[in-house]
Write a protein that holds these residues in place. Structure first.
Motif, PDB file in Angstrom:
ATOM      1  N   ILE B  78       0.830  -1.197   0.000  1.00 61.71           N
ATOM      2  CA  ILE B  78       0.000   0.000   0.000  1.00 61.71           C
ATOM      3  C   ILE B  78       0.865   1.247   0.000  1.00 61.71           C
ATOM      4  N   PHE B  79       1.925   1.211   0.771  1.00 58.94           N
ATOM      5  CA  PHE B  79       2.765   2.393   0.882  1.00 58.94           C
ATOM      6  C   PHE B  79       4.045   2.287   0.060  1.00 58.94           C
ATOM      7  N   ALA B  80       4.251   1.108  -0.497  1.00 56.18           N
ATOM      8  CA  ALA B  80       5.518   0.841  -1.174  1.00 56.18           C
ATOM      9  C   ALA B  80       5.806   1.812  -2.319  1.00 56.18           C
ATOM     10  N   ARG B  81       4.839   1.997  -3.189  1.00 60.87           N
ATOM     11  CA  ARG B  81       5.047   2.860  -4.355  1.00 60.87           C
ATOM     12  C   ARG B  81       5.397   4.278  -3.954  1.00 60.87           C
ATOM     13  N   GLY B  82       4.642   4.792  -3.022  1.00 64.14           N
ATOM     14  CA  GLY B  82       4.877   6.149  -2.578  1.00 64.14           C
ATOM     15  C   GLY B  82       6.248   6.298  -1.935  1.00 64.14           C
ATOM     16  N   LEU B  83       6.592   5.340  -1.115  1.00 69.15           N
ATOM     17  CA  LEU B  83       7.876   5.397  -0.437  1.00 69.15           C
ATOM     18  C   LEU B  83       9.034   5.330  -1.416  1.00 69.15           C
ATOM     19  N   LEU B  90      14.621  11.838  -2.410  1.00 66.57           N
ATOM     20  CA  LEU B  90      15.560  12.198  -1.353  1.00 66.57           C
ATOM     21  C   LEU B  90      16.998  11.959  -1.783  1.00 66.57           C
ATOM     22  N   ARG B  91      17.212  10.822  -2.388  1.00 64.72           N
ATOM     23  CA  ARG B  91      18.536  10.457  -2.869  1.00 64.72           C
ATOM     24  C   ARG B  91      19.112  11.532  -3.755  1.00 64.72           C
ATOM     25  N   LYS B  92      18.266  12.025  -4.632  1.00 61.39           N
ATOM     26  CA  LYS B  92      18.689  13.080  -5.552  1.00 61.39           C
ATOM     27  C   LYS B  92      19.275  14.256  -4.795  1.00 61.39           C
ATOM     28  N   PRO B 297      -2.545   9.229  -6.027  1.00 58.74           N
ATOM     29  CA  PRO B 297      -1.312   9.558  -6.754  1.00 58.74           C
ATOM     30  C   PRO B 297      -0.070   9.232  -5.936  1.00 58.74           C
ATOM     31  N   HIS B 298       0.134   7.952  -5.691  1.00 59.49           N
ATOM     32  CA  HIS B 298       1.248   7.496  -4.848  1.00 59.49           C
ATOM     33  C   HIS B 298       2.571   8.127  -5.235  1.00 59.49           C
ATOM     34  N   HIS B 299       2.843   8.011  -6.510  1.00 57.45           N
ATOM     35  CA  HIS B 299       4.154   8.418  -6.980  1.00 57.45           C
ATOM     36  C   HIS B 299       4.376   9.916  -6.786  1.00 57.45           C
ATOM     37  N   GLU B 300       3.403  10.675  -7.228  1.00 59.36           N
ATOM     38  CA  GLU B 300       3.543  12.119  -7.103  1.00 59.36           C
ATOM     39  C   GLU B 300       3.638  12.544  -5.638  1.00 59.36           C
ATOM     40  N   MET B 301       2.849  11.880  -4.817  1.00 56.14           N
ATOM     41  CA  MET B 301       2.838  12.215  -3.405  1.00 56.14           C
ATOM     42  C   MET B 301       4.224  12.011  -2.796  1.00 56.14           C
ATOM     43  N   GLY B 302       4.813  10.858  -3.100  1.00 61.11           N
ATOM     44  CA  GLY B 302       6.136  10.559  -2.569  1.00 61.11           C
ATOM     45  C   GLY B 302       7.174  11.542  -3.080  1.00 61.11           C
ATOM     46  N   ARG B 303       7.098  11.814  -4.354  1.00 64.84           N
ATOM     47  CA  ARG B 303       8.080  12.691  -4.964  1.00 64.84           C
ATOM     48  C   ARG B 303       8.006  14.096  -4.368  1.00 64.84           C
ATOM     49  N   ARG B 304       6.809  14.593  -4.296  1.00 61.00           N
ATOM     50  CA  ARG B 304       6.652  15.953  -3.774  1.00 61.00           C
ATOM     51  C   ARG B 304       7.011  16.040  -2.298  1.00 61.00           C
ATOM     52  N   ALA B 305       6.713  15.002  -1.581  1.00 65.51           N
ATOM     53  CA  ALA B 305       7.066  14.998  -0.162  1.00 65.51           C
ATOM     54  C   ALA B 305       8.584  15.052  -0.021  1.00 65.51           C
ATOM     55  N   GLY B 306       9.269  14.267  -0.824  1.00 69.73           N
ATOM     56  CA  GLY B 306      10.726  14.266  -0.783  1.00 69.73           C
ATOM     57  C   GLY B 306      11.276  15.641  -1.116  1.00 69.73           C
TER      58      GLY B 306
END
Lengths: 337, 337
Positions: B78-83, B90-92, B297-306
DNA sequence: TTGTAAGCGTTATCAG
DNA sequence: CTGATAACGCTTACAA
């Protein structure tokens, strides 16, 4: 002399009118401290909201009670169950697990290993055997014990708690062949980077040889990891002039992709083609039709790995390699030809 | 004065005939050091196989370039994609992600928060709003920035990057009702512990009110998280004298369980009963029939959070709340009544 | 039982 | 551009 920001051992010591040594003892060996002193200290800790600085502690104590686990991916729950069990077991023994994932990239794995070691991991759990010998040398030089898992290689000297990927797949393939299947295919993850995938591949080949089939006849699709990739590979196989009647998949995720694509192509599984997975993750039961697959003892593997590592770290017990058994789970995606 | 075990800054300094300060500079600000000096140092580092001690560095620098993420569970992706996206971003920016999971237990979450803070996490990513105010106070006292995600509450002042769970579910429920469904059910995770679940529940209720239905008529099944649990809850619903025609599920995992149970009961989805999920994880596409669900929007959410966290930490940019949009994905488990 | 004090391996300030 | 040197917060002999 009150600290402005987050309280330190010294602050607690001052507040409780004792030395830092005593506070430290309260934290680490409570029974080496007089009850009333202990009480004073605990009160001070509570009042100040003190919590020990991990970095400082690690540096002074030269251990962290932390064990690092590095897995190829966190997606698709392939490793999730095992890790969960691992972590639970570690907790019981007072250790904390730190996870990192590599996206199946050896370079990233090396980075993560260095990072976890730099962070003071007391030991590491790694997946599979295959990695640059340099990495093992590094780990040895740093004195960091390593336990391998998800694989078991009887000839390797490295401690591992896992299962024989080749034998497991070979058993499954033997069964499929015994059902009359002759036109076989395998959708596999990258066998160059992934020794579990390679072993499973070998297992299929070996079963074919034993049955008197020509291993060269195996349709082999090597692909990246993922449902989409499994679907694409399956699509290619079904476009072949002489379609396979049974498609092995290196893992359940690929298999589920294959199942999806079969549906998209209007093919019936297992009537038109049989599909076989590997791992027996939750997905396998939920898939439709329910997936015939090789069951991996995720939970036991994680639990035993945690136990072995904890005992090794705590009592110096040597880690003995342990081979776990897999078993074939016949569900609805395989029928005789 | 060569160190017996793992090499230290001092060892490198000795080997390169410079001071520890210079070695440290080489590591952290390479261009503040003369090229030849830098070369000497780098050689020494390579020869000795030196790698910096994280704890010491953290203590001296008072930051770790590490961001902690605490999620309810690592199972079921459930959280994998976003994470994954979060970590990549973050790595970037030169940050490392540390993950911990709580099994949906507030107590465990508190522990994990303390643990990550003690480990020196420069900031934390947490799921949802709901937690003991004491926890927020602690975090503030420690000066650890927190970004919330997977939820968005317009009235809360805490920075969050997520979506409006209630509005999303309400929209879906509105659609279902518009299709003529009147007998509705919801299989939900624990609404007491989980504000996303509670908000989704509210969304269904609200949609019912708006449509002139009596919210009290909603069949409500609250259950633990998991495929089995979803199946069991669905089973209870189907045993009702007056079966619902549409079953909402608080997440895709529960929905897939429901689907499985429908099959076991010989019920056809969606002809006999419609099933609706939430999350749009990979499982939803693979399920059979393919699951109608709310896309997050898992991906976008994770990206923007980072991005937000990295910028905040690096440039001191304030973290501004951001609401992301969900959307309804109509697949094959919902038809008009 | 408790206190003193010497590290643990870095970073960062301040001179040179 | 480089070098001393004082922190950083905690553990652990060793003493008392």
């Amino acid at each position: 002399m009150t600290s402005q920001s987050t309280p330190t051992l010294q602050d607690v010591a001052d507040a409780a009118n004792v030395s830092t040594a005593t506070v430290s003892r309260c934290l680490n060996f409570p029974d080496k401290v007089a009850p009333e002193t202990r009480q004073k200290v605990q009160d001070a800790i509570a009042v100040l909201g003190y919590s020990p600085n991990f970095g400082a502690r690690a540096m002074a104590a030269r251990r962290t009670n932390t064990i690092g686990a590095i897995i190829p991916t966190m997606e698709n729950a392939i490793f999730a169950r095992g890790l969960e069990a691992f972590q639970k077991e570690l907790r019981k023994h007072g250790f904390t697990m730190l996870v990192a994932s590599t996206g199946y990239q050896p370079k990233v794995e090396e980075e993560q290993i260095r990072s976890l070691v730099a962070r003071g991991a007391d030991a590491l759990l790694l997946i599979g055997y295959q990695r640059d010998p340099e990495v093992y040398r590094f780990l040895e030089a740093q004195g960091v014990p390593v336990l391998l898992t998800w694989a078991f290689d009887p000839v390797s000297a490295r401690p591992s708690i896992g299962f024989d990927n080749k034998a497991a797949m070979q058993e499954m393939a033997g069964k499929v062949i015994a059902m009359g299947h002759r036109k076989l295919a395998l959708i596999s993850a990258d066998t160059g980077l992934n020794d579990r995938a390679a072993a499973r591949y070998d297992g299929v080949l070996r079963a074919m040889s034993i049955a008197g089939l020509d291993p060269a006849q195996l349709y082999f699709e090597e692909t990246a990891y993922g449902i989409e990739e499994g679907a694409a590979a399956f699509d290619r196989l079904m476009a072949l002039p002489d379609r396979p009647t049974a498609v092995f998949c290196g893992n359940d995720v690929l298999a589920v992709g294959a199942l999806r694509q079969a549906r998209a192509l209007g093919l019936c599984v297992p009537q038109d083609v049989s599909v076989i997975g590997f791992d027996d993750i939750e997905l396998a039961q939920v898939a439709y039709p329910a997936l015939t697959t090789v069951h991996v003892p995720h939970h036991e593997m994680g639990r035993r790995a945690g136990q072995a590592l904890a005992r090794h770290l705590r009592d110096g017990e040597p880690m003995v390699p342990m081979q776990l058994r897999t078993r074939i789970i016949l569900r609805d995606t395989l029928i005789p030809v």
